[in-house]
Design an enzyme around this catalytic site. Structure first.
Site, short mmCIF file in Angstrom:
data_model
loop_
_atom_site.label_atom_id
_atom_site.label_comp_id
_atom_site.label_asym_id
_atom_site.label_seq_id
_atom_site.Cartn_x
_atom_site.Cartn_y
_atom_site.Cartn_z
N GLY A 40 0.82 -1.21 0.00
CA GLY A 40 0.00 0.00 0.00
C GLY A 40 0.84 1.25 0.00
CG ASN A 41 -0.44 4.67 -1.56
OD1 ASN A 41 -1.11 5.54 -1.01
ND2 ASN A 41 -0.89 3.96 -2.57
NE ARG A 42 3.51 7.93 5.54
CZ ARG A 42 4.40 8.89 5.81
NH1 ARG A 42 5.61 8.81 5.31
NH2 ARG A 42 4.07 9.92 6.56
CB SER A 43 -2.65 8.30 -0.50
OG SER A 43 -3.65 9.24 -0.80
#
Ligand code: CTP
Ligand code: CA
Length: 234
Positions: A33-36
């Site tokens: 995933g990513n931190r958005s």
């Protein structure tokens, strides 16, 4: 307030906004995933709805409180997507009846080639993940653009010097073929999970058409101002 000053300048405009970050499964319980947080995209959806637009928000793993705010707005329809493939499918389906498309979501560039159907265990040994590139949703939407449609992308760039960031943004806007690219600098500290944001908006003539700093709502309104200006151009 800003809302009264802007009036209903998006009255009847059909706006589709993606927000959040996609997650690409590794196995049934794990993902890349990513931190958005989805905050900037949701701020755009809320601001557009307040300015009279009919908004569809496609949310990919946004914070619950953010999603609640969108659900509470009568002019916003909320859909959800998990992976980049799901987000792409939803965006392409919605694009046919959209006047404005804003891709604020952080889309995973790669997905896992062979998703395990069972939870990987240490007994199996350290996994080696092969990754395959996901389709570029935004470039695809821009390639299929209808007359009168405005397509906007976001670019999160690691700060070097301001000029390099802009040059990268200019190249990226061309590569994607979008009408407007909002470039913001991100790093370990800036951008994600923050209330404040700063973006430069690059137009199709490779010029910075506006710069906006402030709350994500202020940045959202500045972006919408630029979109309205673009769309009212003869
Ligand atoms: N985007 C997309 N589909 C992808 C990757 C990105 O639609 N598979 C969109 C994002 O939603 C964003 C824009 O493209 O609006 C720019 O994303 P970014 O990650 O900055 O660009 P990339 O082309 O993926 O380049 P890189 O990550 O290498 O900088
Ligand atoms: Ca990317």
């Amino acid at each position: 307030s800003r809302m009264l000053a802007a009036g209903a300048d998006l009255d009847g405009t059909r706006v589709v906004v993606s927000a959040g970050g996609t997650r690409e499964p590794i196995d049934p319980v794990r993902f890349i995933g990513n931190r958005s947080s989805g905050r900037q995209g949701i701020a755009i959806a809320l601001a557009a709805a307040d300015r009279g637009a009919d908004v569809t928000l496609v949310a990919a793993h946004v914070e619950d409180a953010q999603l609640d705010a969108a659900h509470a707005h009568p002019a916003i329809r909320v859909e959800t997507a998990g992976t980049a493939a799901e987000l792409g499918e939803r965006m392409r389906a919605l694009a046919g009846s959209a006047d404005v498309i804003v891709m604020a979501a952080a889309v995973a560039d790669y997905r896992v080639a062979d998703v395990s159907d069972h939870k990987l265990a240490k007994e199996d040994g350290a996994p080696v993940l092969s990754l395959v590139e996901n389709d570029d949703i935004l470039a695809g939407l821009a390639g299929a653009r209808r007359d009168g449609q405005t397509i906007v992308g976001f670019a999160a760039e690691m700060p070097t010097d301001h000029e390099t960031v802009l040059e990268r943004g200019i190249r990226k806007r061309r590569r994607k073929g979008v009408d407007l690219l909002a470039v913001n600098e991100v790093g370990w500290e800036a951008g994600f999970e923050r209330a404040e944001n700063a973006v430069a908006l690059i137009g199709s003539d490779d010029q910075v058409v506006a710069e906006a700093t402030g709350s994500k709502r202020e940045v959202a309104d500045a972006l919408l101002d630029a979109i309205v200006a673009l769309r009212s151009r003869p």
